[in-house]
Design an enzyme around this catalytic site. Sequence first.
Site, mmCIF file in Angstrom:
data_model
loop_
_atom_site.group_PDB
_atom_site.id
_atom_site.type_symbol
_atom_site.label_atom_id
_atom_site.label_comp_id
_atom_site.label_asym_id
_atom_site.label_seq_id
_atom_site.Cartn_x
_atom_site.Cartn_y
_atom_site.Cartn_z
ATOM 1 N N GLY A 33 93.126 -74.136 34.420
ATOM 2 C CA GLY A 33 93.050 -75.317 33.566
ATOM 3 C C GLY A 33 92.749 -76.513 34.428
ATOM 4 N N TYR A 88 92.182 -68.632 27.263
ATOM 5 C CA TYR A 88 90.729 -68.668 27.105
ATOM 6 C C TYR A 88 90.121 -67.386 27.649
ATOM 7 C CZ TYR A 88 89.165 -70.100 31.891
ATOM 8 O OH TYR A 88 88.855 -70.164 33.222
ATOM 9 N N TYR A 103 88.044 -70.039 23.133
ATOM 10 C CA TYR A 103 89.395 -70.570 23.252
ATOM 11 C C TYR A 103 90.323 -69.986 22.194
ATOM 12 C CZ TYR A 103 87.622 -74.323 26.280
ATOM 13 O OH TYR A 103 87.063 -75.037 27.298
ATOM 14 N N ASP A 104 91.567 -69.768 22.584
ATOM 15 C CA ASP A 104 92.655 -69.425 21.671
ATOM 16 C C ASP A 104 93.856 -70.242 22.137
ATOM 17 O OD1 ASP A 104 94.506 -68.332 19.963
ATOM 18 O OD2 ASP A 104 94.697 -66.442 21.056
ATOM 19 N N ARG A 168 84.652 -81.579 25.877
ATOM 20 C CA ARG A 168 84.636 -80.210 25.372
ATOM 21 C C ARG A 168 84.379 -80.236 23.870
ATOM 22 N NH1 ARG A 168 84.195 -79.596 29.962
ATOM 23 N NH2 ARG A 168 85.399 -78.278 31.407
ATOM 24 N N ASP A 283 86.518 -79.281 38.807
ATOM 25 C CA ASP A 283 87.887 -79.554 39.248
ATOM 26 C C ASP A 283 87.978 -79.493 40.772
ATOM 27 O OD1 ASP A 283 88.620 -79.583 36.503
ATOM 28 O OD2 ASP A 283 88.778 -77.401 36.554
ATOM 29 N N ASP A 319 89.740 -69.610 38.569
ATOM 30 C CA ASP A 319 89.650 -71.061 38.385
ATOM 31 C C ASP A 319 89.937 -71.852 39.653
ATOM 32 O OD1 ASP A 319 89.516 -70.402 35.558
ATOM 33 O OD2 ASP A 319 90.282 -72.416 35.161
#
Length: 342
Positions: A33, A88, A103-104, A168, A283, A319
Site C-alpha cells: 500500500g 487487491y 480491488y476488494d 485512482r 512509492d 510492493d
Amino acid sequence: MKVVTFGEIMLRLSTPGFSRFVQAASFDVTFGGGEANVAVALAAYGVESYFVTKLPAHEIGQAAVNHLRRFGVRTDYIVRGGERIGIYFLETGASQRPSKVIYDRAHAAITTLQQGEIDWDRVFEGAQWFHWTGITPALGERVRAELRRALEAARRARVTVSVDLNYRAKLWSVEEAQQVMRALMDYVDICIGNEEDAEKSLGVRPQGVDVEAGKLDEAAYAELALELKRTFGFQAVAITLRESYSASINGWSALMVDNRDCQTPYRSRRYQIHLVDRVGSGDAFAGGLIYGLLMKNNTREALEFAVAASCLKQTIPGDFNLVSAGEVEKLMHGSGSGRVER
C-alpha cells in the site's frame, strides 16, 4: 530522523509469474500500500520510520503488522479494530499486455477510524516529516477527516509534509478528487506526481504530453511542475517521467523544481528498465526523495537518489523496495550494467 506515514496497507494476491486471472489456480501472497511502501523504503535506508493505520485484531491483521516489522517499520501507533483488511488482486502484464488490478477493499478497518483513536500530537513528537498519498482521502469521509486531523497536527509540530497525488479512478471521481485534494494542498510542502495525477487530482492539465508515445516533451513537463508550484505555493514539485514502450520495457526519469537548487527545472538521469514489477515504483520514488531531501547536500542529488531507488524497485517482485542506501548510491554513480557481484 523520524518520518511518519499514514494510509491503508492491503493484502496483495498476485497471479504467479505472468498468469492471467482466469487461469490462476493459486495466488502469491504479500502486503502493500502506498504509504506502507514508503515507510519500508525509508526503514531500509536506516530512517526511523513509522506507519499509522487501523487493522483488524485477527490473525490476518497481525500478519500485516508482522510483515511491516520484518522490514524495520515501527508500528507503535497502529490502531487495532474493524473486521477486515483490504485486498487487491494483481495480474502482471508482459510485452503489449498491461498489468491489471482488481480491488476488494470496501469496509476495510481503516474506514472505521473514529476521532480520538489516534493521538496525532503524540505521533508527531520528534518527527521531521509526514507523508501521505491521494489514495488515503479517496477511502471515505472518516479517513478523510482523520487525514485532516493529522495534517493539522503536523502543522502544529512544524513537520515537513509531502504528498504523492496518486489518483485512482476506481476509488473516486475526478470531480470529488479535485474538490478534496485542492483544499488539502494548503498543508503540503512537497508535491510528487505525474501528468495524470496533476490533471485528475488538482485540475492542472499538462500541454503536449503523451506518455504512450514512447517519447517525452521535457519542456511540457517542466511547465507542468512550474504551474503546480505557482498555483499551490509548494516548496518543491517532483514529476516522475515514464516512457511506456510496452508492459516490459519502460524509460524512467524525473524532473524537479524547488526553492533551493532547482529554481530552473532539473531533469534526472534516465534509466531504461526491463520491468519485473512496477507496482510500488512511485512509492519507491517518494521514499527515495524524502531520504534524499533529508540527507543529501542538494536537491539534485536528492532527485538522482530517488530515481535510482525507484529504478531498482522495478526489478523486485512485490510492493516494497528492498534495497539499501548503498545499493542506490552504487547505481547512481555506476553504469547499472547488472554484472554479477562476486
